[in-house]
Design a protein around this motif. Structure first.
Motif, PDB file in Angstrom:
ATOM      1  N   GLN A  86       0.820  -0.955  -0.268  1.00  0.00           N
ATOM      2  CA  GLN A  86       0.330   0.198  -0.036  1.00  0.00           C
ATOM      3  C   GLN A  86       1.059   1.645  -0.028  1.00  0.00           C
ATOM      4  O   GLN A  86       1.440   1.004   1.230  1.00  0.00           O
ATOM      5  CB  GLN A  86      -1.089  -0.005   1.586  1.00  0.00           C
ATOM      6  N   LEU A  87       1.196   1.923  -1.002  1.00  0.00           N
ATOM      7  CA  LEU A  87       1.633   3.142  -1.262  1.00  0.00           C
ATOM      8  C   LEU A  87       1.648   4.000   0.074  1.00  0.00           C
ATOM      9  O   LEU A  87       2.882   4.795   0.855  1.00  0.00           O
ATOM     10  CB  LEU A  87       1.070   4.011  -2.384  1.00  0.00           C
ATOM     11  N   GLU A  88       0.642   4.240   0.481  1.00  0.00           N
ATOM     12  CA  GLU A  88       0.345   5.192   2.080  1.00  0.00           C
ATOM     13  C   GLU A  88       1.689   4.548   2.928  1.00  0.00           C
ATOM     14  O   GLU A  88       2.209   5.159   3.861  1.00  0.00           O
ATOM     15  CB  GLU A  88      -0.713   6.032   2.136  1.00  0.00           C
ATOM     16  N   ILE A  89       1.202   3.322   3.446  1.00  0.00           N
ATOM     17  CA  ILE A  89       2.024   2.397   4.176  1.00  0.00           C
ATOM     18  C   ILE A  89       3.804   2.964   3.416  1.00  0.00           C
ATOM     19  O   ILE A  89       4.262   2.902   4.230  1.00  0.00           O
ATOM     20  CB  ILE A  89       2.438   0.920   4.473  1.00  0.00           C
ATOM     21  N   LYS A  90       4.225   2.167   2.506  1.00  0.00           N
ATOM     22  CA  LYS A  90       5.052   1.933   2.558  1.00  0.00           C
ATOM     23  C   LYS A  90       6.210   3.882   1.977  1.00  0.00           C
ATOM     24  O   LYS A  90       7.579   3.691   2.549  1.00  0.00           O
ATOM     25  CB  LYS A  90       6.033   2.033   0.685  1.00  0.00           C
ATOM     26  N   ARG A  91       5.047   4.950   2.093  1.00  0.00           N
ATOM     27  CA  ARG A  91       5.100   5.944   1.831  1.00  0.00           C
ATOM     28  C   ARG A  91       5.795   6.686   3.715  1.00  0.00           C
ATOM     29  O   ARG A  91       6.765   7.050   3.598  1.00  0.00           O
ATOM     30  CB  ARG A  91       4.282   7.187   1.102  1.00  0.00           C
ATOM     31  N   GLU A  92       4.597   5.974   4.368  1.00  0.00           N
ATOM     32  CA  GLU A  92       5.297   6.866   5.600  1.00  0.00           C
ATOM     33  C   GLU A  92       6.382   5.732   6.361  1.00  0.00           C
ATOM     34  O   GLU A  92       7.461   6.317   6.840  1.00  0.00           O
ATOM     35  CB  GLU A  92       4.210   6.144   6.360  1.00  0.00           C
ATOM     36  N   VAL A  93       6.145   4.969   5.578  1.00  0.00           N
ATOM     37  CA  VAL A  93       8.351   4.318   6.160  1.00  0.00           C
ATOM     38  C   VAL A  93       9.366   5.099   5.432  1.00  0.00           C
ATOM     39  O   VAL A  93      10.437   5.143   6.357  1.00  0.00           O
ATOM     40  CB  VAL A  93       8.163   2.620   5.942  1.00  0.00           C
TER      41      VAL A  93
END
Ligand SMILES: NC(=O)c1ccc[n+]([C@@H]2O[C@H](COP(=O)([O-])OP(=O)(O)OC[C@H]3O[C@@H](n4cnc5c(N)ncnc54)[C@H](O)[C@@H]3O)[C@@H](O)[C@H]2O)c1
Length: 306
Positions: free
Chosen positions: A87-94
Motif C-alpha cells: 500500500q503506497l501510503e504505508i510504504k511512503r510513511e516508512v
C-alpha cells in the motif's frame, strides 16, 4: 556489505531475514505489529533447522536482532530492504521515517510486487540510492531476484546488489527499464488472466487448469524459458501457434469476478482455510511445498546446465 536491515516480518520479510542471516550477514529486523515471542520463535526454528547447500546441518553464524525502533534498526545498515504491505501510503510513511534516520550511503531496496520504482522513489531524498529488489515467496528458497534501478541509479549500486545476491546463492536479473510488475509478475499475471478466462467461461475447473500447469508447463519451465522452448519447438510452428491463438485469448483489463467474489466472502486461500481449495492444515501444505521447492532447486543445481 555487512549489515542489512529488513522492515516488515510478514510472508516476504521473514524469508528475506532468513536468507541474509543464513548467509552470514548481520540482520536488523523492524516489525511493529508482531509479538516479540512469535518472532523469536520463528527465528529460533530457522536457526535450528539450517542446512547448507549439500543438505547437511549448518552451524555457521546466524545473527538477527529485532528492534522496536526503526531508527535503531537502520542506524548502521548498508542496505535496507522494505517488505511492508503493498500500500503506497504505508510504504511512503516508512520512507518518511527512513529519510530522518538513514546513513548517507545506505541503499534502500523495496520488495514491492507491482509498483514502479519511479512511483516509490518520487520526492524521496534517497531516490538516487533506491532500487527494487524483488524476491519470490519463499524468499530464502526461490533463486530469482529481480533488480530494478532508475536511469540515473549509479551502476555501482546495481553491481553491489548483484554481488550481494550472488553471495547468497541467488540468480539476479537486472531489468533494462523500470516497469510495474517487472518481468515475473507480468508473465504470471498473463497466465492468470487466461486461467481465469478458462475458468469463468466454463472450459475447465480450477483443479484441471492447475493439473495442466503442473503436469506440462511447470515441468518444462523449471529447466527452459519460453524463448528456449520456442527454439526447441521450431519458430515456424510457434509463428502459427501465436498467430492462431493470440486473437482467441482473454483480454480482460480488470481483476477476475470469481477472484473478487471469493475475497469478498473471506475465502482468502490457505490462510483462511479455503480459497479455490479447502485447507485443514495450511502449515503442513506450506511446509510440504517448501520441501518440494528445496528438492527441485537442488535437482536443478545438480543437473547439467544444457
Ligand atoms: N507475498 C508474496 O508472495 C510477495 C512476493 C513478492 C513481493 N511481495 C511484496 O512484499 C511486500 C510485503 O508483502 P508480504 O506478502 O510479506 O506482506 P505481509 O502482509 O505478509 O507482511 C507485511 C508485514 O509488514 C508489517 N508492517 C506493516 N506496517 C509496517 C511498518 N510501518 N514498518 C514495518 N513493518 C510494517 C506487517 O505487520 C507485516 O508483518 C509487499 O510489497 C508485497 O507486494 C510479496
Amino acid at each position: 556489505m555487512k549489515q542489512i536491515a529488513v522492515l516488515g516480518a510478514g510472508t516476504m520479510g521473514i524469508g528475506i531475514v532468513r536468507l541474509f542471516a543464513e548467509h552470514g550477514y548481520e540482520v536488523c529486523l523492524y516489525e511493529p505489529h508482531m509479538a516479540r515471542t512469535v518472532l523469536d520463535e520463528k527465528l529460533r526454528s530457522f536457526e535450528d533447522n539450517r542446512m547448507n547447500d549439500s543438505g547437511r546441518p549448518d552451524d555457521s553464524r546466524f545473527s538477527v536482532r529485532i528492534y522496536e525502533d526503526i531508527s535503531k534498526a537502520i542506524a548502521n545498515a548498508d542496505l535496507i530492504v522494505e517488505a511492508v504491505p503493498e500500500q503506497l501510503e504505508i510504504k511512503r510513511e516508512v520512507y518518511r521515517q527512513l529519510a530522518q534516520n538513514i546513513r548517507d550511503n545506505a541503499i534502500v531496496a523495496s520488495n514491492t510486487s507491482t509498483f514502479a520504482l519511479e512511483t516509490l522513489a518520487e520526492n524521496q531524498p534517497f531516490s538516487d540510492r533506491m532500487i527494487i529488489m524483488h524476491f519470490f515467496n519463499p524468499a530464502h528458497l526461490i533463486p530469482l531476484v529481480e533488480i530494478v534501478g532508475l536511469p540515473d541509479t549509479p551502476s555501482a549500486i546495481i553491481d553491489e546488489t548483484v554481488n550481494l545476491m550472488r553471495s547468497c546463492g541467488k540468480t539476479p536479473v537486472v531489468l533494462k527499464r523500470d516497469i510495474p510488475g517487472f518481468i515475473a509478475n507480468r508473465l504470471q499475471a498473463a497466465l492468470l488472466r487466461e486461467a481465469f478466462y478458462l475458468l469463468e467461461n466454463g472450459i475447465a475447473d480450477a483443479e484441471q487448469i492447475d493439473t495442466v500447469v503442473k503436469e506440462a508447463l511447470g515441468l518444462r519451465y523449471a529447466f527452459k524459458g519460453p524463448f528456449e522452448i520456442a527454439d526447441l519447438g521450431g519458430l515456424d510452428i510457434w509463428s502459427k501457434v501465436t498467430g492462431h491463438l493470440f486473437p482467441e485469448l482473454g483480454v480482460s483489463r480488470s481483476a477476475p469476478e470469481s477472484l473478487l467474489a471469493k475475497a469478498a466472502e473471506g475465502q482468502l486461500g490457505a490462510k483462511s482455510g479455503a480459497g479455490f481449495y479447502r485447507y485443514d492444515d495450511a502449515d503442513e501444505v506450506k511446509d510440504n511445498f517448501e520441501q518440494q521447492l528445496q528438492d527441485l532447486v537442488r535437482l536443478k543445481r545438480e543437473s547439467s546446465p544444457l
